[in-house]
Design an enzyme around this catalytic site. Structure first.
Site, PDB file in Angstrom:
ATOM      1  N   GLY A  20       0.807  -1.212   0.000  1.00 25.75           N
ATOM      2  CA  GLY A  20       0.000   0.000   0.000  1.00 25.75           C
ATOM      3  C   GLY A  20       0.840   1.260   0.000  1.00 25.75           C
ATOM      4  N   CYS A  21       0.460   2.204   0.849  1.00 25.22           N
ATOM      5  CA  CYS A  21       1.150   3.492   0.908  1.00 25.22           C
ATOM      6  C   CYS A  21       2.589   3.366   1.389  1.00 25.22           C
ATOM      7  CB  CYS A  21       0.376   4.444   1.817  1.00 25.22           C
ATOM      8  SG  CYS A  21      -1.285   4.850   1.231  1.00 25.22           S
TER       9      CYS A  21
END
Length: 374
Positions: A137-138
């Protein structure tokens, strides 16, 4: 020592402002019992506008996971090459000089990875290593930097291309009506970023140390539920509180390097939301201004996932960079809850590089001595 050079960044031409987002939420969810709360949370993000890979009318339709993923692949192939070309030019290198490509994305799926397509279409050597990362993800922006650093520690005469491609709008799910989902609909944006990490030479952040940290028992705080309609983003209300357990990990990494995390010259931090930056400012005891690059990305583009740290670094370059030898931190946060962190100094190619090398060597010797005596 590996140097992270100037990133190149692209955001799509379709724009939605915060006012338009709020109006859409009022129209689409007029009967939602928690609409006032969701509207307040979206307003508090500080996101002024976001860029989308499709017009908002197309974004709101859901033609199915297959069509969405076809769109992801087509748009990645359409936009990534130009960003890569700019990143190579900024690093004063060509595709032939790259030894590895780290590609990060969590908003679409391809196999083979886009890395194979890039090698075949852009002139990268056939022996270029490929490292696609799809499930961080981030945090993947920080992970890409760290894995590139690791590779260049092993192969210091090589260079690594980092690419982050995130079309978060393709994960919009019209049937997900939780407050966390409504907030996400007003927070995330689309963007592509690329940067080259040079094994030798280059201007930018000269990496000296990296590390990872997983907050125990938080793996369900940020997650995907995968169904026939695609990726359904799950965001726990406790996520904004994660800087309290993560700040000590940042202090520990800096302390192990003989630095004070509260006294660095620049900070390139993933801007997941304003609470993250506000809390990190408090727990690291640094002024809010220290995170101006991250906050500008959040304000102008929204949360563009793994591409945030590269865009924030691009903004440091746009400001004129930092003084030779200035010390800084790069950090990305994401599912797990995971932190990917690195430390480095600003280095201008050809300017007193020997002094930086000597100081880094002194730190390594001091750490080795502490380990031996400990």
């Amino acid at each position: 020592m590996a140097t992270l050079c100037r990133p190149a960044v692209y955001v799509p031409e379709h724009v939605i402002t915060q006012e338009e987002t709020l109006d859409l939420a009022r129209r689409l969810h007029a009967d939602h019992p928690n609409l006032p709360l969701a509207l307040r949370l979206i307003e508090n993000t500080g996101v002024r506008k976001r860029h989308l890979v499709q017009p908002i009318e197309a974004t709101l339709r859901h033609p199915g996971f297959e069509a969405r993923n076809r769109c992801y692949e087509a748009e990645a192939k359409r936009h990534v090459p130009a960003v890569v070309e700019r990143a190579l030019a900024d690093a004063e290198l060509s595709a032939a000089d790259i030894g590895a490509i780290v590609y990060v994305s969590c908003t679409g799926f391809m196999m083979p990875s886009l890395t194979a397509w890039l090698i075949n279409t852009m002139g990268f050597p056939s022996h270029t290593r490929q490292l696609p990362i799809a499930q961080l993800g981030c945090a993947a922006g920080g992970a890409a930097i760290n894995r590139a650093h690791d590779f260049l520690t092993a192969y210091p005469e090589s260079n690594v291309l980092i690419v982050a491609c995130e079309f978060c709008s393709l994960c919009y799910q019209p049937t997900d009506l939780g407050v966390g989902s409504l907030l996400s609909n007003g927070l995330f944006g689309d963007g592509v970023a690329a940067a080259v990490m040079r094994g030798q030479g280059g201007t930018g952040v000269r990496l000296e140390r990296n590390g990872s940290y997983l907050v125990p028992d938080t793996e369900d705080w940020i997650a995907y539920r995968v169904s026939s309609t695609g990726f359904h983003f799950l965001l726990d209300k406790r996520v904004p509180t994660t800087m309290e357990p993560l700040a000590p990990a940042l202090h520990e990494l800096a302390g192990a390097h003989g630095w004070d995390a509260s006294g660095l010259d620049f900070y390139i931090i993933h801007a997941g939301g304003p609470r993250i930056l506000d809390d990190l400012s408090r727990f690291l005891e640094v002024p809010a201004e220290a995170f101006r690059f991250s906050r500008a990305t959040l304000t102008e583009y929204g949360n563009i996932a793994s591409a945030v740290v590269l865009d924030a670094l691009r903004r440091l370059f746009d400001e004129g960079g930092a003084a030779q030898g200035a010390r800084g931190m790069v950090a990305g946060f994401g599912p797990g809850i995971t932190a990917e962190m690195s430390l480095g100094r600003w280095s201008v190619q050809g300017a007193a590089e020997d002094d930086l090398d000597r100081e880094a060597a002194d730190l390594e010797r001091a750490e080795a001595a502490r380990t031996t005596t400990g």
